[in-house]
Design a protein around this motif. Structure first.
Motif, PDB file in Angstrom:
ATOM      1  N   TYR A  26     -38.103   7.816  -6.714  1.00  0.00           N
ATOM      2  CA  TYR A  26     -36.811   7.708  -6.049  1.00  0.00           C
ATOM      3  C   TYR A  26     -35.920   6.850  -6.938  1.00  0.00           C
ATOM      4  CZ  TYR A  26     -33.636   6.911  -2.036  1.00  0.00           C
ATOM      5  OH  TYR A  26     -32.560   6.868  -1.181  1.00  0.00           O
ATOM      6  N   ALA A  27     -34.723   7.312  -7.249  1.00  0.00           N
ATOM      7  CA  ALA A  27     -33.819   6.581  -8.137  1.00  0.00           C
ATOM      8  C   ALA A  27     -32.460   6.391  -7.470  1.00  0.00           C
ATOM      9  CB  ALA A  27     -33.660   7.326  -9.456  1.00  0.00           C
ATOM     10  N   LEU A  28     -31.943   5.181  -7.576  1.00  0.00           N
ATOM     11  CA  LEU A  28     -30.611   4.847  -7.066  1.00  0.00           C
ATOM     12  C   LEU A  28     -29.867   4.063  -8.136  1.00  0.00           C
ATOM     13  CD1 LEU A  28     -31.695   3.649  -3.525  1.00  0.00           C
ATOM     14  CD2 LEU A  28     -30.299   5.666  -4.007  1.00  0.00           C
ATOM     15  N   PRO A  29     -28.582   4.359  -8.362  1.00  0.00           N
ATOM     16  CA  PRO A  29     -27.826   3.651  -9.383  1.00  0.00           C
ATOM     17  C   PRO A  29     -27.402   2.259  -8.916  1.00  0.00           C
ATOM     18  CG  PRO A  29     -26.386   5.175  -8.243  1.00  0.00           C
ATOM     19  CD  PRO A  29     -27.782   5.394  -7.705  1.00  0.00           C
ATOM     20  N   ALA A  30     -27.134   1.385  -9.881  1.00  0.00           N
ATOM     21  CA  ALA A  30     -26.571   0.073  -9.551  1.00  0.00           C
ATOM     22  C   ALA A  30     -25.320   0.281  -8.715  1.00  0.00           C
ATOM     23  CB  ALA A  30     -26.244  -0.686 -10.832  1.00  0.00           C
ATOM     24  N   ASP A  31     -25.146  -0.545  -7.707  1.00  0.00           N
ATOM     25  CA  ASP A  31     -24.017  -0.469  -6.767  1.00  0.00           C
ATOM     26  C   ASP A  31     -24.052   0.790  -5.910  1.00  0.00           C
ATOM     27  OD1 ASP A  31     -22.929  -2.941  -7.615  1.00  0.00           O
ATOM     28  OD2 ASP A  31     -21.957  -1.929  -9.298  1.00  0.00           O
ATOM     29  N   GLY A  32     -25.146   1.547  -5.939  1.00  0.00           N
ATOM     30  CA  GLY A  32     -25.258   2.767  -5.142  1.00  0.00           C
ATOM     31  C   GLY A  32     -25.592   2.460  -3.695  1.00  0.00           C
ATOM     32  N   THR A  33     -25.605   3.504  -2.881  1.00  0.00           N
ATOM     33  CA  THR A  33     -25.923   3.406  -1.462  1.00  0.00           C
ATOM     34  C   THR A  33     -27.185   4.206  -1.183  1.00  0.00           C
ATOM     35  OG1 THR A  33     -23.581   3.236  -0.922  1.00  0.00           O
ATOM     36  CG2 THR A  33     -25.056   3.876   0.858  1.00  0.00           C
ATOM     37  N   ASP A  34     -28.093   3.615  -0.451  1.00  0.00           N
ATOM     38  CA  ASP A  34     -29.347   4.269  -0.083  1.00  0.00           C
ATOM     39  C   ASP A  34     -29.155   4.934   1.281  1.00  0.00           C
ATOM     40  OD1 ASP A  34     -31.941   5.025   0.460  1.00  0.00           O
ATOM     41  OD2 ASP A  34     -32.768   2.993   0.371  1.00  0.00           O
ATOM     42  N   PRO A  35     -29.180   6.277   1.339  1.00  0.00           N
ATOM     43  CA  PRO A  35     -28.917   6.974   2.596  1.00  0.00           C
ATOM     44  C   PRO A  35     -30.147   7.205   3.479  1.00  0.00           C
ATOM     45  CG  PRO A  35     -29.131   8.564   0.848  1.00  0.00           C
ATOM     46  CD  PRO A  35     -29.280   7.201   0.211  1.00  0.00           C
ATOM     47  N   GLN A  36     -31.265   6.583   3.171  1.00  0.00           N
ATOM     48  CA  GLN A  36     -32.506   6.886   3.885  1.00  0.00           C
ATOM     49  C   GLN A  36     -32.416   6.649   5.384  1.00  0.00           C
ATOM     50  OE1 GLN A  36     -36.396   6.217   2.003  1.00  0.00           O
ATOM     51  NE2 GLN A  36     -35.285   4.585   0.941  1.00  0.00           N
ATOM     52  N   GLN A  37     -33.185   7.437   6.097  1.00  0.00           N
ATOM     53  CA  GLN A  37     -33.412   7.296   7.530  1.00  0.00           C
ATOM     54  C   GLN A  37     -34.911   7.099   7.712  1.00  0.00           C
ATOM     55  OE1 GLN A  37     -30.899   7.283   9.842  1.00  0.00           O
ATOM     56  NE2 GLN A  37     -29.585   7.324   8.048  1.00  0.00           N
ATOM     57  N   PRO A  38     -35.355   6.600   8.859  1.00  0.00           N
ATOM     58  CA  PRO A  38     -36.796   6.427   9.061  1.00  0.00           C
ATOM     59  C   PRO A  38     -37.559   7.740   8.861  1.00  0.00           C
ATOM     60  CG  PRO A  38     -35.583   5.290  10.772  1.00  0.00           C
ATOM     61  CD  PRO A  38     -34.569   6.099   9.994  1.00  0.00           C
ATOM     62  N   HIS A  39     -38.783   7.597   8.368  1.00  0.00           N
ATOM     63  CA  HIS A  39     -39.651   8.748   8.114  1.00  0.00           C
ATOM     64  C   HIS A  39     -40.785   8.778   9.129  1.00  0.00           C
ATOM     65  CE1 HIS A  39     -37.644   9.012   4.230  1.00  0.00           C
ATOM     66  NE2 HIS A  39     -37.873   7.731   4.091  1.00  0.00           N
ATOM     67  N   ALA A  40     -41.357   9.934   9.324  1.00  0.00           N
ATOM     68  CA  ALA A  40     -42.484  10.094  10.247  1.00  0.00           C
ATOM     69  C   ALA A  40     -43.799   9.629   9.626  1.00  0.00           C
ATOM     70  CB  ALA A  40     -42.599  11.556  10.668  1.00  0.00           C
ATOM     71  N   GLU A  41     -43.785   9.297   8.329  1.00  0.00           N
ATOM     72  CA  GLU A  41     -44.991   8.935   7.598  1.00  0.00           C
ATOM     73  C   GLU A  41     -44.944   7.459   7.181  1.00  0.00           C
ATOM     74  OE1 GLU A  41     -43.458  12.886   7.264  1.00  0.00           O
ATOM     75  OE2 GLU A  41     -42.637  11.119   6.292  1.00  0.00           O
ATOM     76  N   ASP A  42     -46.111   6.845   6.986  1.00  0.00           N
ATOM     77  CA  ASP A  42     -46.168   5.538   6.348  1.00  0.00           C
ATOM     78  C   ASP A  42     -45.737   5.718   4.906  1.00  0.00           C
ATOM     79  OD1 ASP A  42     -47.200   4.300   8.617  1.00  0.00           O
ATOM     80  OD2 ASP A  42     -49.253   4.248   7.859  1.00  0.00           O
ATOM     81  N   GLU A  43     -45.115   4.674   4.331  1.00  0.00           N
ATOM     82  CA  GLU A  43     -44.662   4.736   2.936  1.00  0.00           C
ATOM     83  C   GLU A  43     -45.087   3.487   2.179  1.00  0.00           C
ATOM     84  OE1 GLU A  43     -40.451   6.150   2.175  1.00  0.00           O
ATOM     85  OE2 GLU A  43     -40.411   5.538   4.275  1.00  0.00           O
ATOM     86  N   LEU A  44     -45.331   3.668   0.900  1.00  0.00           N
ATOM     87  CA  LEU A  44     -45.563   2.559  -0.010  1.00  0.00           C
ATOM     88  C   LEU A  44     -44.599   2.728  -1.167  1.00  0.00           C
ATOM     89  CD1 LEU A  44     -47.412   0.120  -0.625  1.00  0.00           C
ATOM     90  CD2 LEU A  44     -48.731   1.682  -2.070  1.00  0.00           C
ATOM     91  N   TYR A  45     -43.783   1.713  -1.415  1.00  0.00           N
ATOM     92  CA  TYR A  45     -42.850   1.711  -2.535  1.00  0.00           C
ATOM     93  C   TYR A  45     -43.384   0.770  -3.610  1.00  0.00           C
ATOM     94  CZ  TYR A  45     -39.169   3.698   0.442  1.00  0.00           C
ATOM     95  OH  TYR A  45     -38.422   4.496   1.260  1.00  0.00           O
ATOM     96  N   ILE A  46     -43.310   1.193  -4.862  1.00  0.00           N
ATOM     97  CA  ILE A  46     -43.649   0.346  -6.007  1.00  0.00           C
ATOM     98  C   ILE A  46     -42.449   0.395  -6.940  1.00  0.00           C
ATOM     99  CG2 ILE A  46     -45.249  -0.079  -7.908  1.00  0.00           C
ATOM    100  CD1 ILE A  46     -47.237   1.761  -6.196  1.00  0.00           C
ATOM    101  N   VAL A  47     -41.785  -0.751  -7.103  1.00  0.00           N
ATOM    102  CA  VAL A  47     -40.583  -0.788  -7.936  1.00  0.00           C
ATOM    103  C   VAL A  47     -40.994  -0.730  -9.400  1.00  0.00           C
ATOM    104  CG1 VAL A  47     -38.504  -2.080  -8.554  1.00  0.00           C
ATOM    105  CG2 VAL A  47     -39.312  -2.074  -6.173  1.00  0.00           C
ATOM    106  N   ILE A  48     -40.487   0.292 -10.086  1.00  0.00           N
ATOM    107  CA  ILE A  48     -40.777   0.501 -11.501  1.00  0.00           C
ATOM    108  C   ILE A  48     -39.747  -0.227 -12.358  1.00  0.00           C
ATOM    109  CG2 ILE A  48     -40.950   2.241 -13.335  1.00  0.00           C
ATOM    110  CD1 ILE A  48     -41.697   4.235 -11.028  1.00  0.00           C
TER     111      ILE A  48
END
Length: 104
Positions: A26-48
């Motif tokens: 998942y990629a977002l630009p500097a000063d960008g907006t994250d449009p995510q909504q809750p998901h039906a699944e558990d998630e694990l994020y690892i910042v690269i």
């Protein structure tokens, strides 16, 4: 992975789908907006790469390369205050039920 997503205009590019999980970048630009909504699944994020703040439920914390964030299913969450282009590996379990191409 990121270049492929940029070329297609997608923020999220899935690279793995098996019966018990799916994963992508998942990629977002500097000063960008994250449009995510809750998901039906558990998630694990690892910042690269990049820096931002992540809000999970009512809690916020800064994240950067190496940060790991767990988000339970149905929990509101998003990245805010993105100060450097953000690139995050995302693992969904069970596999993401939304169409491939967007975790939002």
């Amino acid at each position: 992975m990121r270049k492929e997503g940029e070329a297609t205009g997608r923020r999220y590019v899935e690279f793995l789908r098996v019966p018990t999980m799916s994963a992508g970048v998942y990629a977002l630009p500097a000063d960008g907006t994250d449009p995510q909504q809750p998901h039906a699944e558990d998630e694990l994020y690892i910042v690269i790469a990049g820096r931002a703040t992540v809000r999970v439920g009512g809690e916020s914390r800064p994240v950067g390369p190496g940060s790991i964030v767990y988000v339970p299913a149905e929990m509101p969450h998003r990245f805010t205050d993105i100060t450097e282009d953000l690139q995050v590996a995302v693992v969904f379990s069970p596999p993401e039920s939304r169409p491939t191409g967007s975790p939002s």
